[in-house]
Structures are given as structure tokens and as C-alpha cells.
Design an enzyme around this catalytic site. Sequence first.
Site, PDB file in Angstrom:
ATOM      1  N   SER A 148       0.857  -1.189   0.000  1.00  0.00           N
ATOM      2  CA  SER A 148       0.000   0.000   0.000  1.00  0.00           C
ATOM      3  C   SER A 148       0.889   1.233   0.000  1.00  0.00           C
ATOM      4  O   SER A 148       2.062   1.170   0.370  1.00  0.00           O
ATOM      5  CB  SER A 148      -0.887  -0.009   1.254  1.00  0.00           C
ATOM      6  OG  SER A 148      -1.561   1.222   1.421  1.00  0.00           O
ATOM      7  N   TYR A 161      -2.790  -0.682  10.438  1.00  0.00           N
ATOM      8  CA  TYR A 161      -2.611  -1.050   9.029  1.00  0.00           C
ATOM      9  C   TYR A 161      -1.275  -0.531   8.508  1.00  0.00           C
ATOM     10  O   TYR A 161      -0.552  -1.259   7.809  1.00  0.00           O
ATOM     11  CB  TYR A 161      -3.771  -0.487   8.211  1.00  0.00           C
ATOM     12  CG  TYR A 161      -3.778  -0.922   6.765  1.00  0.00           C
ATOM     13  CD1 TYR A 161      -4.133  -2.224   6.417  1.00  0.00           C
ATOM     14  CD2 TYR A 161      -3.447  -0.037   5.738  1.00  0.00           C
ATOM     15  CE1 TYR A 161      -4.155  -2.631   5.080  1.00  0.00           C
ATOM     16  CE2 TYR A 161      -3.469  -0.442   4.407  1.00  0.00           C
ATOM     17  CZ  TYR A 161      -3.818  -1.735   4.094  1.00  0.00           C
ATOM     18  OH  TYR A 161      -3.836  -2.136   2.779  1.00  0.00           O
TER      19      TYR A 161
END
Length: 295
Positions: A148, A161
Site C-alpha cells: 500500500s 494497518y
Amino acid sequence: MEQFILIGKSPVLSQQKPIILITGCSSGIGYNAAKTCQAKGYQVIATCRQQADVARLNQEGLTCFQMDMACSQSIQFAMSQILQFTNNRLDVLFNNAAFGLPGAVEDLSRDALRFQFETNVFGTQELTNLVIPVMRTQGSGKIIYNSSILGFAAMPYRGAYNASKFAIEGLADTLRLELKSANIQVSIIEPGPILSKFRENAYTQFKQWIAGKPSAHQENYQAMINRLETVGPSAPFTLGPEAVTQCLLHAINNPIPKVRYRVTLPTKVFAVLKRLLPSRWLDQLLIKAGGNGKR
């Protein structure tokens, strides 16, 4: 553990076309990648956490096995089934399965962090370590991690995350060095905002682990909840999951794939800014980009 028995599938696979194992295929990036790769003639092995999704994908013509990335027993059992099905061959592993647990770092309990890491880090690497000996025996293979923009640029209220994706990038970078002599190539895809069920799933985790507890961040949490409940794109420059699939296909098809594939304009911009800007300047941009949970 609930067991899944493959029905109506023959374990006879072509020896020419690459066999691709893709995790987290119930929706979004994984689903698009599995369907697209199969349409292009690759032999796709998909996995999902829920048995209902496994049944649905098998009905759609995919070969799908149940695998819960948070459960070591599930991973081990699924891999034994998969390798039996493929005659101990796997050419590509796409580590896609992951979820986000939003919330301020100070509100994350030890159990919440462990829950985030079980799937995104521990399960992902356990599966990878089961695949590596297969690829060593073959003399080749490709391992692709779906990371990501948050794997290199942290944003507020995404601490669990952020940390899981930073960890994945560290493991992938190290593995790439260690596997160079084994002819096993390791790549990382770094998407920015992508249309998927990510926000819907993240909201479920927020309600389980964070919501309803005292917090100094309640006002910003409300803005974050509004974003998580938004249908459709909630951030500028959002792309469809096919943008990630195109990078996956490039990595599969090229003899020397890229080390990193940066997807969406925000990812590309922040990759440059991180190299150029002082950390405190970058902090201000990341705070603004995160919008105190609004984006």
C-alpha cells in the site's frame, strides 16, 4: 476447522501455463485479479476466508480453496490441498489478503494489534514460507506482495494497518535479497485508493475494537466513520482494482519484473516527496492528505 472438499474439479493441470495462487479473492483486488488472470488463460488458484465465498467462486468457474490467513491450521490444511491439486507446483504467489483496522494508535489494544498482524503479516509470511520450498524445487518462481501507499507513508488513524504494511515491505525487501540466488523473484505492489470493500470491512473492525470506548479522538472518529460509510470513491484519484491487476500481469509476464509497482497518483507523488522533503514537511502533507480521518 471446517474443511473444504473440492467437487467437480480434476487435479490434472497443464504443464505449460503458469499456476498462480491468489489470496483474498472474495471481492476487490483479489477477485478482479483472479477473474482477469483466468480469462487470460492462466491457471488460477484462488482462496477466500469464508466458505460461502469459496462456494460462490467455484460456481463462477474459479478453482477456490478456503484459507483463513489468521489461522495457521487453515493455512497449512489449504496448502496441502492446493499442492495436491497442482502436483506440487506453483509458479506465482500473489499475497493479496489483508484488511484495515482503523483507529488512533493510543486506542489500539495489544489484542487489536495482534489481530491486525495475524492476517496481514504473520499469515501472509507463513503462507509465503510454505510456497518457497516448492519454488526452490522448481528452480524458479515469483512472489508478489500487495502492500500500500501506507507501507511507506503513514497517515493518521491507520496505525495498525500502516505498521502491518511497513512490516510486509521489510519482509519482502529482505526476502528479495535472500532468494536472488534461488531464481525466485520478489515484487511489491503499492496501491493508493482503490475501489473495493476495504472501507466496509474496516468499519466492521473499527466497531469491534475501537467504537464505544473512551477516546481523545472522538470528534475525528466521527469524520472517519462518515468516510467509511461512504459508497463509492471517498478520496481523489481513486482507481478500480484492474489498475492493480495490470501491475500483477506485468510482474508475471516479464522475465525481470519491477521491484515496486506504484499504483495511483498519490502513491507516485508521495514516493517522490518522501525522498525529497524533510520529515516534518512530509508530516504536514500526510496529515492534510489524511484529513483527520475524512479521507
